[in-house]
Design a protein around this motif. Sequence first.
Motif, PDB file in Angstrom:
ATOM      1  N   ALA A   1      48.554  47.447  56.521  1.00 37.06           N
ATOM      2  CA  ALA A   1      49.673  47.264  57.413  1.00 37.06           C
ATOM      3  C   ALA A   1      50.611  46.079  57.185  1.00 37.06           C
ATOM      4  CB  ALA A   1      49.485  47.726  58.821  1.00 37.06           C
ATOM      5  N   ILE A   2      50.033  45.300  56.683  1.00 31.65           N
ATOM      6  CA  ILE A   2      50.830  44.088  56.503  1.00 31.65           C
ATOM      7  C   ILE A   2      50.538  43.596  55.125  1.00 31.65           C
ATOM      8  CG2 ILE A   2      50.716  43.235  58.918  1.00 31.65           C
ATOM      9  CD1 ILE A   2      48.268  41.184  58.200  1.00 31.65           C
ATOM     10  N   ILE A   3      49.891  43.982  54.304  1.00 29.81           N
ATOM     11  CA  ILE A   3      49.615  43.282  52.874  1.00 29.81           C
ATOM     12  C   ILE A   3      50.243  44.643  51.875  1.00 29.81           C
ATOM     13  CG2 ILE A   3      48.063  42.640  50.956  1.00 29.81           C
ATOM     14  CD1 ILE A   3      46.090  41.952  53.261  1.00 29.81           C
ATOM     15  N   GLY A   4      51.238  44.107  51.171  1.00 25.85           N
ATOM     16  CA  GLY A   4      51.677  45.123  50.135  1.00 25.85           C
ATOM     17  C   GLY A   4      53.161  44.867  49.695  1.00 25.85           C
ATOM     18  N   PRO A   5      53.708  45.572  48.957  1.00 26.96           N
ATOM     19  CA  PRO A   5      55.113  45.345  48.428  1.00 26.96           C
ATOM     20  C   PRO A   5      56.081  45.505  49.646  1.00 26.96           C
ATOM     21  CG  PRO A   5      54.233  47.087  47.079  1.00 26.96           C
ATOM     22  CD  PRO A   5      53.163  46.847  48.213  1.00 26.96           C
ATOM     23  N   GLY A   6      56.784  44.327  49.938  1.00 30.76           N
ATOM     24  CA  GLY A   6      58.037  44.360  51.088  1.00 30.76           C
ATOM     25  C   GLY A   6      57.352  44.032  52.333  1.00 30.76           C
ATOM     26  N   LYS A   7      55.758  44.135  52.727  1.00 31.02           N
ATOM     27  CA  LYS A   7      55.030  43.971  53.785  1.00 31.02           C
ATOM     28  C   LYS A   7      55.174  42.423  54.231  1.00 31.02           C
ATOM     29  CE  LYS A   7      52.671  48.347  53.352  1.00 31.02           C
ATOM     30  NZ  LYS A   7      51.175  48.795  53.361  1.00 31.02           N
ATOM     31  N   ALA A   8      54.646  42.225  55.304  1.00 25.23           N
ATOM     32  CA  ALA A   8      54.612  40.687  55.982  1.00 25.23           C
ATOM     33  C   ALA A   8      53.959  39.739  54.801  1.00 25.23           C
ATOM     34  CB  ALA A   8      53.664  40.773  57.272  1.00 25.23           C
ATOM     35  N   ILE A   9      52.726  40.303  54.317  1.00 26.90           N
ATOM     36  CA  ILE A   9      52.191  39.524  53.148  1.00 26.90           C
ATOM     37  C   ILE A   9      52.567  40.217  51.896  1.00 26.90           C
ATOM     38  CG2 ILE A   9      50.171  38.737  52.160  1.00 26.90           C
ATOM     39  CD1 ILE A   9      48.810  38.571  55.191  1.00 26.90           C
ATOM     40  N   ASP A  10      53.638  39.772  51.464  1.00 26.13           N
ATOM     41  CA  ASP A  10      54.478  40.527  50.502  1.00 26.13           C
ATOM     42  C   ASP A  10      53.985  40.375  49.011  1.00 26.13           C
ATOM     43  OD1 ASP A  10      56.412  41.768  48.782  1.00 26.13           O
ATOM     44  OD2 ASP A  10      57.984  40.861  49.807  1.00 26.13           O
ATOM     45  N   THR A  11      53.320  41.551  48.280  1.00 24.01           N
ATOM     46  CA  THR A  11      52.770  41.481  47.274  1.00 24.01           C
ATOM     47  C   THR A  11      53.716  41.461  45.999  1.00 24.01           C
ATOM     48  OG1 THR A  11      52.470  43.849  47.095  1.00 24.01           O
ATOM     49  CG2 THR A  11      50.647  42.585  47.766  1.00 24.01           C
ATOM     50  N   ASN A  12      55.087  41.404  46.336  1.00 23.61           N
ATOM     51  CA  ASN A  12      56.056  41.282  45.316  1.00 23.61           C
ATOM     52  C   ASN A  12      56.345  39.874  45.092  1.00 23.61           C
ATOM     53  OD1 ASN A  12      56.687  43.965  44.989  1.00 23.61           O
ATOM     54  ND2 ASN A  12      58.310  43.884  46.807  1.00 23.61           N
ATOM     55  N   LYS A  13      55.870  39.027  46.104  1.00 19.35           N
ATOM     56  CA  LYS A  13      55.809  37.585  46.080  1.00 19.35           C
ATOM     57  C   LYS A  13      54.639  36.860  45.924  1.00 19.35           C
ATOM     58  CE  LYS A  13      59.438  36.556  49.647  1.00 19.35           C
ATOM     59  NZ  LYS A  13      59.295  36.057  50.999  1.00 19.35           N
ATOM     60  N   TYR A  14      53.513  37.395  46.536  1.00 19.78           N
ATOM     61  CA  TYR A  14      52.396  36.713  46.699  1.00 19.78           C
ATOM     62  C   TYR A  14      51.283  37.380  45.927  1.00 19.78           C
ATOM     63  CZ  TYR A  14      54.836  34.237  50.445  1.00 19.78           C
ATOM     64  OH  TYR A  14      55.686  33.341  51.016  1.00 19.78           O
ATOM     65  N   TYR A  15      50.470  36.572  45.337  1.00 18.26           N
ATOM     66  CA  TYR A  15      49.249  37.025  44.867  1.00 18.26           C
ATOM     67  C   TYR A  15      48.140  36.907  45.653  1.00 18.26           C
ATOM     68  CZ  TYR A  15      45.200  37.597  41.299  1.00 18.26           C
ATOM     69  OH  TYR A  15      44.239  37.811  40.544  1.00 18.26           O
ATOM     70  N   VAL A  16      47.613  38.122  46.264  1.00 12.46           N
ATOM     71  CA  VAL A  16      46.856  38.090  47.143  1.00 12.46           C
ATOM     72  C   VAL A  16      45.407  38.527  46.916  1.00 12.46           C
ATOM     73  CG1 VAL A  16      46.302  39.103  49.566  1.00 12.46           C
ATOM     74  CG2 VAL A  16      48.617  38.857  48.734  1.00 12.46           C
ATOM     75  N   LEU A  17      44.446  37.778  47.367  1.00 14.78           N
ATOM     76  CA  LEU A  17      43.238  37.851  46.724  1.00 14.78           C
ATOM     77  C   LEU A  17      42.089  37.901  47.889  1.00 14.78           C
ATOM     78  CD1 LEU A  17      42.387  35.678  43.612  1.00 14.78           C
ATOM     79  CD2 LEU A  17      40.827  35.775  45.566  1.00 14.78           C
ATOM     80  N   SER A  18      41.164  38.573  47.597  1.00 18.21           N
ATOM     81  CA  SER A  18      39.911  38.788  48.740  1.00 18.21           C
ATOM     82  C   SER A  18      38.786  39.099  48.233  1.00 18.21           C
ATOM     83  CB  SER A  18      40.546  40.119  49.480  1.00 18.21           C
ATOM     84  OG  SER A  18      39.749  40.259  50.582  1.00 18.21           O
ATOM     85  N   VAL A  19      37.691  38.454  48.759  1.00 24.99           N
ATOM     86  CA  VAL A  19      36.340  38.215  48.076  1.00 24.99           C
ATOM     87  C   VAL A  19      35.514  38.723  49.272  1.00 24.99           C
ATOM     88  CG1 VAL A  19      34.867  36.718  46.724  1.00 24.99           C
ATOM     89  CG2 VAL A  19      37.233  36.186  47.005  1.00 24.99           C
ATOM     90  N   ASP A  20      34.417  39.847  48.561  1.00 24.45           N
ATOM     91  CA  ASP A  20      33.314  40.270  49.267  1.00 24.45           C
ATOM     92  C   ASP A  20      32.424  39.072  49.435  1.00 24.45           C
ATOM     93  OD1 ASP A  20      33.861  42.812  49.447  1.00 24.45           O
ATOM     94  OD2 ASP A  20      32.842  43.086  47.337  1.00 24.45           O
ATOM     95  N   THR A  21      32.101  38.567  51.035  1.00 26.23           N
ATOM     96  CA  THR A  21      31.057  37.713  51.289  1.00 26.23           C
ATOM     97  C   THR A  21      29.750  37.742  50.637  1.00 26.23           C
ATOM     98  OG1 THR A  21      30.127  38.517  53.164  1.00 26.23           O
ATOM     99  CG2 THR A  21      31.980  37.252  53.338  1.00 26.23           C
ATOM    100  N   LEU A  22      28.872  36.583  50.375  1.00 23.37           N
ATOM    101  CA  LEU A  22      27.601  36.898  50.393  1.00 23.37           C
ATOM    102  C   LEU A  22      26.908  37.728  51.467  1.00 23.37           C
ATOM    103  CD1 LEU A  22      26.599  33.062  49.685  1.00 23.37           C
ATOM    104  CD2 LEU A  22      26.459  34.884  48.005  1.00 23.37           C
ATOM    105  N   VAL A  23      25.874  38.271  51.363  1.00 17.82           N
ATOM    106  CA  VAL A  23      25.200  38.982  52.475  1.00 17.82           C
ATOM    107  C   VAL A  23      25.961  39.971  53.346  1.00 17.82           C
ATOM    108  CG1 VAL A  23      23.341  37.287  52.817  1.00 17.82           C
ATOM    109  CG2 VAL A  23      25.454  37.060  54.286  1.00 17.82           C
ATOM    110  N   ASN A  24      27.129  40.556  52.463  1.00 14.51           N
ATOM    111  CA  ASN A  24      28.094  41.429  53.107  1.00 14.51           C
ATOM    112  C   ASN A  24      27.304  42.400  53.699  1.00 14.51           C
ATOM    113  OD1 ASN A  24      29.695  43.815  53.038  1.00 14.51           O
ATOM    114  ND2 ASN A  24      31.173  42.309  52.555  1.00 14.51           N
TER     115      ASN A  24
END
Lengths: 389, 389
Positions: free
Chosen positions: A91-114
């Motif tokens: 809801a907040i990450i994507g093109p034109g959204k609050a965390i705008d992927t047209n602007k930002y390179y958004v990165l996310s990592v699985d934790t250890l012991v996920n």
Amino acid sequence: MKLFRTFLLLTLMLAGWHSQAMLVSKQAFEIERFTTENGAVISPVKVGWEAYGKLNEDKSNVILITHFFSGSSHAAGKYQQSDAAPGYWDAIIGPGKAIDTNKYYVLSVDTLVNANVFDPNVITTGPATVNPATGKPYGLSFPVVTIGDFVEVQKALLDSLGINKLHAVIGGSMGSFQAIEWATRYPQRVERLIPVIGTAYIDAWAAVRLERWAYPIKQDPAWRGGDYYQHGQPEQGLTTALAYIIQDAVYPTGFNMRYPAPETDKAPHRDILASFSAWEQLMAHAKLRAKMQDANHILYLVRASQLYRAGMGDNWQQALSRVQAKTLFLPATGDQLLLPEMAQASVEAMRAAGKQVEYAEIPGIWGHLDGVVGITAVADHIQNFLDKE
Amino acid sequence: MKLFRTFLLLTLMLAGWHSQAMLVSKQAFEIERFTTENGAVISPVKVGWEAYGKLNEDKSNVILITHFFSGSSHAAGKYQQSDAAPGYWDAIIGPGKAIDTNKYYVLSVDTLVNANVFDPNVITTGPATVNPATGKPYGLSFPVVTIGDFVEVQKALLDSLGINKLHAVIGGSMGSFQAIEWATRYPQRVERLIPVIGTAYIDAWAAVRLERWAYPIKQDPAWRGGDYYQHGQPEQGLTTALAYIIQDAVYPTGFNMRYPAPETDKAPHRDILASFSAWEQLMAHAKLRAKMQDANHILYLVRASQLYRAGMGDNWQQALSRVQAKTLFLPATGDQLLLPEMAQASVEAMRAAGKQVEYAEIPGIWGHLDGVVGITAVADHIQNFLDKE
């Protein structure tokens, strides 16, 4: 139940259920030899990660999303259009959204012991992982790992990508611990910090509440002291733990919309051993989740969470004085797990150290869970905060 | 810890620790054949009771105190001056106090299935009682009993004393259920009703939360399906249940004053199976309580609580429309077990039925427990309410 369905439908609609989803894919990252904060060596460490948007030339547009206890790196988008739901903060990450992927390179990592080690879209290393040295799952020989270790794995990935600056780090719940640890440990690298439903410390009350998630697992004879991999999961204990996690993350108002009131049941009045439908439905809900999860991983996540305080030392307030990032705390008003008071105490400690900190609450009926399902309520706040110089 | 000791000392002082205590004694009441709401027969039923003050000639000065889950009829005074502590509401019950025993005849009764069955000052009938028909403890053959049954036992005692009018009925937590049930079931007999940290209904969330108290008992192999009396208590399960009850009744602020913060512990970082001191101290505290308690009794109290709604039928709101008593709800602001919202919904239902209802909150850092240790904060309100015509 009707209200809950309406709510679900609205959420799915807001989440772009009816539109084309952003397509994403999982990537793998490996560290040949990882030394934990504790001095133990895990060899190798493998974790999954996802990224949305494009890395700019000077690698200055990176936003790191750190995930919550039951979550994974799947923060946004879908793997295929046919996926039932997109990543948790779509809801907040994507093109034109609050965390705008047209602007930002958004990165996310699985934790250890996920937690979701058996989800085909999760890559993690933990007690359920086969130890190459023995050919058997680590089980409890896996070292205790900390939020600091999660951060170090993420840092190794970012280093490998040549990223040494974060425009922002944002995480919910256990993700807020990682976000705060990033800003505390690597103050020069983090420009903005947004702890969502978060805190800079776990107190006695929260540590004991978390221990109650571990207890049903350890009490299940099928847990076998953690050495169950030849026999199958301690399903009853794991399911119960997940049921408690679900309840503790939901404010009563939301919970009561989802599960039936006791007066609908007749059997519990006749039979001391009969269960209420609310309990049975909660357990059924938890059982579905348990299929993807590993009991020992839950124990390790509980421990990593219990041990968290900014800087991982004896004085979390002092550790926070190292933070250079502009900071925005976003607790949920109805949170009964990581109370707004904890975010407030964290903010006060930072302000006392002369830091610039904003604070706003996420309203809603879902309590802690509002940090996920109610996040759109603070979407504008997040967007403005990210765009500010 | 220092603050907690100061607090304890203050409480004990307020409770008259340094002055001469009102001396009280336990009396026994027996019903030869008691038929439960469920249609089961318990023969005989024995319960203990206490009374403070003097019954006036027309028996119109009676105040009934109904006790909470972990409590007993020992609401005020001491059995001997050397007792470590007086009854739980001694701060408001006694000569010249808010519930003035110079004016009122204050009476309190041990419930059926009372938790503290091995306390020499408690008299109760429940699963740990020897069934005269078999010569063995009832165990799970004891019928499910309800808040309505607790009220019927109290009514039988009052009838035996020729008391058919209550100036007021006042109870905290599970005691509030009994108080509300009195006013709903016998509206002509109850002139004033004060539910403290209470509610007129248990919802799905609270029923599940209560089930979590029962779970560690049922999971303990020493529980043996409830048939453990030849072998001894399921001590681990019972202790854990009591630990959860303690935590759920205490707001984090108070809890964190009582138990040490996680950063004081080093072992949990090294060893996944090591416990935090907070957990160990809570369990030690619970273990002391467990000595007086019976595991099956806890299960039956959990069930009685889960089943509660005013009138014990399908519509608690409608049942409340029968209440004739002037009513004062006194929830605790920080209550995370029976939330102030539950008291508010109860008040709204009564007001919607045209009832006269007052509402005030008990402030404090102890949450649900403020209904006991923080009760002096509303002493004046209670006194004025009782004295009003």
